[in-house]
Design a protein around this motif. Structure first.
Motif, short mmCIF file in Angstrom:
data_model
loop_
_atom_site.label_atom_id
_atom_site.label_comp_id
_atom_site.label_asym_id
_atom_site.label_seq_id
_atom_site.Cartn_x
_atom_site.Cartn_y
_atom_site.Cartn_z
N VAL A 128 0.85 -1.20 0.00
CA VAL A 128 0.00 0.00 0.00
C VAL A 128 0.88 1.25 0.00
CG1 VAL A 128 -1.76 1.28 1.29
CG2 VAL A 128 -1.95 -1.20 1.07
N ALA A 129 1.98 1.22 0.76
CA ALA A 129 2.90 2.36 0.79
C ALA A 129 3.55 2.57 -0.58
CB ALA A 129 3.97 2.14 1.86
N ALA A 130 3.91 1.49 -1.25
CA ALA A 130 4.52 1.61 -2.59
C ALA A 130 3.53 2.27 -3.55
CB ALA A 130 4.94 0.24 -3.10
N ASP A 131 2.28 1.85 -3.51
CA ASP A 131 1.27 2.45 -4.38
C ASP A 131 1.11 3.94 -4.11
OD1 ASP A 131 0.83 -0.01 -5.59
OD2 ASP A 131 -1.00 -0.43 -4.44
N GLU A 132 1.06 4.30 -2.83
CA GLU A 132 0.91 5.72 -2.46
C GLU A 132 2.12 6.53 -2.91
OE1 GLU A 132 -0.92 9.16 -0.71
OE2 GLU A 132 -1.63 7.28 -1.60
N ALA A 133 3.30 5.98 -2.72
CA ALA A 133 4.52 6.68 -3.11
C ALA A 133 4.55 6.93 -4.62
CB ALA A 133 5.75 5.88 -2.68
N ARG A 134 4.21 5.94 -5.39
CA ARG A 134 4.23 6.11 -6.85
C ARG A 134 3.17 7.11 -7.28
NH1 ARG A 134 5.23 0.94 -10.05
NH2 ARG A 134 5.95 2.48 -11.55
N ARG A 135 2.02 7.11 -6.60
CA ARG A 135 0.96 8.08 -6.90
C ARG A 135 1.45 9.51 -6.66
NH1 ARG A 135 -2.80 11.16 -4.70
NH2 ARG A 135 -2.30 10.68 -2.55
N LEU A 136 2.29 9.69 -5.65
CA LEU A 136 2.79 11.01 -5.28
C LEU A 136 4.06 11.42 -6.02
CD1 LEU A 136 2.19 10.82 -1.43
CD2 LEU A 136 0.88 12.16 -3.11
N GLY A 137 4.62 10.56 -6.83
CA GLY A 137 5.82 10.90 -7.59
C GLY A 137 7.13 10.57 -6.92
N LEU A 138 7.11 9.69 -5.92
CA LEU A 138 8.34 9.22 -5.31
C LEU A 138 8.88 8.04 -6.11
CD1 LEU A 138 6.67 10.54 -2.85
CD2 LEU A 138 8.17 9.19 -1.41
N THR A 139 10.16 7.81 -6.02
CA THR A 139 10.77 6.61 -6.59
C THR A 139 10.72 5.54 -5.52
OG1 THR A 139 12.23 7.90 -8.02
CG2 THR A 139 12.90 5.64 -7.53
N VAL A 140 10.35 4.33 -5.90
CA VAL A 140 10.22 3.22 -4.95
C VAL A 140 11.28 2.17 -5.23
CG1 VAL A 140 8.72 1.41 -4.03
CG2 VAL A 140 7.74 3.62 -4.72
N TRP A 141 12.09 1.89 -4.22
CA TRP A 141 13.05 0.80 -4.28
C TRP A 141 12.61 -0.27 -3.29
CZ3 TRP A 141 17.73 4.51 -3.40
CH2 TRP A 141 17.99 5.21 -4.57
N ALA A 142 12.79 -1.52 -3.66
CA ALA A 142 12.43 -2.63 -2.78
C ALA A 142 13.62 -3.55 -2.59
CB ALA A 142 11.26 -3.41 -3.37
N LEU A 143 13.90 -3.87 -1.36
CA LEU A 143 14.92 -4.85 -0.99
C LEU A 143 14.15 -6.03 -0.42
CD1 LEU A 143 17.96 -5.32 -0.82
CD2 LEU A 143 17.96 -4.09 1.35
N THR A 144 14.09 -7.13 -1.18
CA THR A 144 13.22 -8.24 -0.82
C THR A 144 13.99 -9.56 -0.80
OG1 THR A 144 12.55 -8.93 -3.05
CG2 THR A 144 11.36 -7.06 -2.07
N GLY A 145 13.22 -10.61 -0.52
CA GLY A 145 13.72 -11.96 -0.67
C GLY A 145 13.56 -12.38 -2.13
N PRO A 146 13.57 -13.69 -2.36
CA PRO A 146 13.58 -14.20 -3.74
C PRO A 146 12.41 -13.68 -4.59
CG PRO A 146 14.03 -15.97 -2.19
CD PRO A 146 13.63 -14.78 -1.37
N ALA A 147 12.72 -13.44 -5.86
CA ALA A 147 11.72 -13.06 -6.85
C ALA A 147 11.13 -14.34 -7.43
CB ALA A 147 12.36 -12.23 -7.95
N PRO A 148 9.93 -14.27 -7.94
CA PRO A 148 9.05 -13.10 -7.99
C PRO A 148 8.32 -12.92 -6.66
CG PRO A 148 7.96 -14.94 -9.05
CD PRO A 148 9.33 -15.43 -8.63
N ASN A 149 7.97 -11.67 -6.38
CA ASN A 149 7.15 -11.37 -5.22
C ASN A 149 6.43 -10.06 -5.50
OD1 ASN A 149 8.67 -9.03 -3.87
ND2 ASN A 149 10.30 -10.59 -3.97
N PRO A 150 5.30 -9.81 -4.83
CA PRO A 150 4.50 -8.62 -5.13
C PRO A 150 5.22 -7.30 -4.95
CG PRO A 150 3.23 -10.17 -3.80
CD PRO A 150 4.64 -10.68 -3.86
N LEU A 151 6.07 -7.18 -3.93
CA LEU A 151 6.75 -5.92 -3.68
C LEU A 151 7.76 -5.61 -4.78
CD1 LEU A 151 6.94 -3.48 -1.84
CD2 LEU A 151 8.59 -4.74 -0.43
#
Length: 191
Positions: A128-151
């Protein structure tokens, strides 16, 4: 259930680290260079995670507001989970899925970066935070576990750690945090 021994854990970490060295370096260098330019121009880094990932997020912001190795100016970096009054009030009034998005809406500006850390890449409040950030014009970086994943799919650029256990993913997230700080400081010196 068979429990891993401490030696097995180290073996798993060494195996994951070997691959990580190859694919993480270019991503982290891009992030460090971008952060140096953005934060140097007055933008801010917002960071969030849950549990152990929250600790890693807070570690990153401490290195940027304080210092990594050498003395340098302070830069704006906020760990969104660290404001317990806001997070608990937002969770109570809007639901736990909104705790980071609401803060992104309050603090984020176009040109800022939102970095999200998650071993699973499936935390609803981070998505939800990623969606809000992209809506507001922020760049979103994700540090996650193995791909594929939703984040990873919700980010502008993910760094997905290929490791068999959450513990190893988290350990490599800390390595990535330190590599990012090193790249950030190197980029500042070059500017």
């Amino acid at each position: 259930m068979k429990l891993a021994t401490d030696v097995t854990h180290c073996d798993d970490l060494m195996k994951a680290l070997e691959g990580f060295r190859g694919y993480a370096g270019p991503v982290v260098r891009r992030w460090g260079t971008s952060l140096a330019t953005r934060l140097g121009a007055g933008a801010r880094l917002l960071v969030a995670g849950n549990g152990g990932s929250a600790a890693q997020a807070q570690h990153l912001t401490a290195e940027l507001v304080g210092r990594y190795r050498e003395d340098r100016p302070a830069f704006s970096a906020l760990a969104l989970h660290a404001d317990t009054s806001s997070t608990t009030a937002i969770a109570n009034d809007y639901g736990v899925q909104e705790i980071f998005a609401r803060q992104v809406a309050a603090h984020g500006r176009p040109g800022d970066v939102l970095a999200l850390l998650s071993t699973s890449g499936a935390s609803a409040n981070l998505l939800v935070a990623a969606d809000e950030a992209r809506r507001l014009g922020l760049t979103v970086w994700a540090l996650t576990g193995p791909a594929p994943n939703p984040l990873a799919g919700a980010a502008d650029e993910p760094l997905c750690v290929e490791a068999a256990t959450s513990a190893t993913v988290q350990e490599l997230h800390l390595v990535a945090v330190h590599m990012l700080c090193e790249a950030f400081d190197d980029a500042l010196e070059r500017q």
